[in-house]
Scaffold this motif. Sequence first.
Motif, PDB file in Angstrom:
ATOM      1  N   UNK A 238       0.875  -1.172   0.000  1.00  0.00           N
ATOM      2  CA  UNK A 238       0.000   0.000   0.000  1.00  0.00           C
ATOM      3  C   UNK A 238       0.913   1.223   0.000  1.00  0.00           C
ATOM      4  N   UNK A 239       0.622   2.198  -0.831  1.00  0.00           N
ATOM      5  CA  UNK A 239       1.459   3.404  -0.891  1.00  0.00           C
ATOM      6  C   UNK A 239       0.847   4.533  -0.062  1.00  0.00           C
ATOM      7  N   UNK A 240       1.658   5.123   0.784  1.00  0.00           N
ATOM      8  CA  UNK A 240       1.274   6.315   1.538  1.00  0.00           C
ATOM      9  C   UNK A 240       1.922   7.516   0.856  1.00  0.00           C
ATOM     10  N   UNK A 241       1.091   8.408   0.324  1.00  0.00           N
ATOM     11  CA  UNK A 241       1.625   9.560  -0.407  1.00  0.00           C
ATOM     12  C   UNK A 241       1.100  10.839   0.228  1.00  0.00           C
ATOM     13  N   UNK A 242       1.954  11.860   0.246  1.00  0.00           N
ATOM     14  CA  UNK A 242       1.577  13.152   0.809  1.00  0.00           C
ATOM     15  C   UNK A 242       1.966  14.254  -0.152  1.00  0.00           C
ATOM     16  N   UNK A 243       1.229  15.336  -0.126  1.00  0.00           N
ATOM     17  CA  UNK A 243       1.489  16.471  -1.001  1.00  0.00           C
ATOM     18  C   UNK A 243       2.767  17.180  -0.565  1.00  0.00           C
ATOM     19  N   UNK A 244       3.211  18.116  -1.393  1.00  0.00           N
ATOM     20  CA  UNK A 244       4.415  18.889  -1.078  1.00  0.00           C
ATOM     21  C   UNK A 244       4.237  19.656   0.232  1.00  0.00           C
ATOM     22  N   UNK A 245       3.069  20.273   0.394  1.00  0.00           N
ATOM     23  CA  UNK A 245       2.816  21.054   1.602  1.00  0.00           C
ATOM     24  C   UNK A 245       2.772  20.155   2.837  1.00  0.00           C
ATOM     25  N   UNK A 246       2.087  19.031   2.727  1.00  0.00           N
ATOM     26  CA  UNK A 246       2.010  18.102   3.858  1.00  0.00           C
ATOM     27  C   UNK A 246       3.387  17.575   4.221  1.00  0.00           C
ATOM     28  N   UNK A 247       4.164  17.225   3.206  1.00  0.00           N
ATOM     29  CA  UNK A 247       5.516  16.714   3.453  1.00  0.00           C
ATOM     30  C   UNK A 247       6.383  17.762   4.115  1.00  0.00           C
ATOM     31  N   UNK A 248       6.274  19.006   3.639  1.00  0.00           N
ATOM     32  CA  UNK A 248       7.058  20.102   4.215  1.00  0.00           C
ATOM     33  C   UNK A 248       6.717  20.283   5.701  1.00  0.00           C
ATOM     34  N   UNK A 454      -3.488  10.589  11.197  1.00  0.00           N
ATOM     35  CA  UNK A 454      -2.772  10.981  12.415  1.00  0.00           C
ATOM     36  C   UNK A 454      -1.749  12.066  12.098  1.00  0.00           C
ATOM     37  N   UNK A 455      -1.032  11.898  11.004  1.00  0.00           N
ATOM     38  CA  UNK A 455      -0.012  12.875  10.609  1.00  0.00           C
ATOM     39  C   UNK A 455      -0.644  14.213  10.243  1.00  0.00           C
ATOM     40  N   UNK A 456      -1.697  14.179   9.441  1.00  0.00           N
ATOM     41  CA  UNK A 456      -2.346  15.416   9.002  1.00  0.00           C
ATOM     42  C   UNK A 456      -2.972  16.151  10.180  1.00  0.00           C
ATOM     43  N   UNK A 457      -3.600  15.406  11.101  1.00  0.00           N
ATOM     44  CA  UNK A 457      -4.199  16.041  12.278  1.00  0.00           C
ATOM     45  C   UNK A 457      -3.139  16.718  13.133  1.00  0.00           C
ATOM     46  N   UNK A 458      -1.928  16.142  13.150  1.00  0.00           N
ATOM     47  CA  UNK A 458      -0.859  16.759  13.941  1.00  0.00           C
ATOM     48  C   UNK A 458      -0.470  18.105  13.354  1.00  0.00           C
ATOM     49  N   UNK A 459      -0.586  18.242  12.010  1.00  0.00           N
ATOM     50  CA  UNK A 459      -0.279  19.519  11.372  1.00  0.00           C
ATOM     51  C   UNK A 459      -1.296  20.566  11.814  1.00  0.00           C
ATOM     52  N   UNK A 460      -2.564  20.170  11.859  1.00  0.00           N
ATOM     53  CA  UNK A 460      -3.625  21.097  12.244  1.00  0.00           C
ATOM     54  C   UNK A 460      -3.418  21.573  13.675  1.00  0.00           C
ATOM     55  N   UNK A 461      -3.011  20.658  14.550  1.00  0.00           N
ATOM     56  CA  UNK A 461      -2.743  21.039  15.930  1.00  0.00           C
ATOM     57  C   UNK A 461      -1.589  22.031  16.016  1.00  0.00           C
ATOM     58  N   UNK A 462      -0.606  21.827  15.142  1.00  0.00           N
ATOM     59  CA  UNK A 462       0.551  22.746  15.131  1.00  0.00           C
ATOM     60  C   UNK A 462       0.106  24.152  14.740  1.00  0.00           C
ATOM     61  N   UNK A 463      -0.737  24.216  13.695  1.00  0.00           N
ATOM     62  CA  UNK A 463      -1.190  25.507  13.176  1.00  0.00           C
ATOM     63  C   UNK A 463      -2.056  26.224  14.205  1.00  0.00           C
ATOM     64  N   UNK A 464      -2.905  25.457  14.921  1.00  0.00           N
ATOM     65  CA  UNK A 464      -3.838  26.059  15.867  1.00  0.00           C
ATOM     66  C   UNK A 464      -3.212  26.351  17.225  1.00  0.00           C
TER      67      UNK A 464
END
Length: 465
Positions: A238-248, A454-464
Amino acid sequence: MADAPTNLTRLLGGTEQSCCKAVAGGTGITVLALQVSKEPNVALFKKALQKLQNDHPVLNYMLHKNNSTSFIINPPLTPDHLPLNIINQLKTTELLMSHGSNATMYPPLHVILEHELNINEWCDHVTSVGGLQLWFANVYTLPDKKWVLVLRLHAGICDRTTAVSLLKELKEAMGAEGGGGGYKEKGNVGIEELIPVEKAKKTIWARGMDMVTYSVKSFTLTNLKFKDAKSARRSEVVRLKMSTQETHMLLTGCELRGIKLCGALVAATLLAAYSSNKQRHTSKNNRKKYGVVFLNDCRAYLQPSLSTHEFGFYHSAISTSHDVKGEENLWELATKIYTTFEKSKNNNRHFSDMTDVNFLVSKAIANPSLTPSSSLRSSLVSAFEDPIIENFSDIDHELGLDDYIGCASTHGIGPSVGLFDTIRDGQLDCACVYPAPLHSREQMEELIAKMKNVLVESFKMEVNA
């Protein structure tokens, strides 16, 4: 590197012996699959493969069974060039259709990769007259003027760093100039011969205690639910792929905390697994312990040190375990996980524990019943210390490279999910390999989706925050 005999039979080192036993069972078959939209120049491809063989003697060696417990490699009496198999469009189409619904659910590159991961010429140790070849090359012809170039290699001569360097050298040799090179080596030796003596020291008492600790700890680990522990196994992806912004954002989060990407990926895996198993948490104490194996390239720490273009298997494994309560913040758990790994590495556990790990792997392979449900699972997840970081180059565009995946099989002894992470043009592309039907595709797709969430939600927590 230090001179190695290029014309004599060589008994494999302990780690290489372990690789041979693992590959025979289905773990460690390394596959590089490249999809191109320009018709490959077959003559140039053959010439490039020959150049690789000329530059790296280990690619010419043949594998033999020495006795009931050990393997040797030796060069052929006369160097033979690697056969290049061309699979025409009709046969490729038949192959894709034989994979049923996967042929419509996934791109041909994905289906062909999984097909190659499960071709195992090394599963039978009966020695042929000339020994067993250690790598293979195929070209699959797809409709719509596309092709998939595949290299399949035995882990005994190909760790992850070797795979990356081999692909780099291959593309250079296939470029417009047909050149590349400058990487010619004299031969290779086992990793054990190059470990600084002071870093591998361990008293008999310490070794005995560690062996007991490893063995006892394995019975306390939580596993991802097994779907079918009896049927014959194969590796799926299974491939896990993330956008440039998410990866950054992911890499920035790691950098701010002084940890590496592997820590965050492993933490997300553990939290996703805990969530998947939450219906099984019936006791008041919902703490679960998961096994994690980190793989790190030892070339820089050997004596003498090796370059990334010296082929062979020079990775080591560091086994750790971590408690998860399900309440942890991703970054809190990621920092804890990475710090534990880093401490073990700083204490030279990747060298001092090498003999212990190889012994336990061999025992588990010989006695599957020592593992839960005879599953041969050594951990929940394995990850590499460093990701592969690369960008599409002029050579890639010249070859018409559309996409590629590189990973190794895990359906013998190994983790429930092996993470092979690459950051390509600033985007995370992680091949997550798992043993089926021990785990189902639906189960793993759900797990990987939870990891990403889990990874994406952690980004949202960082921003907020």
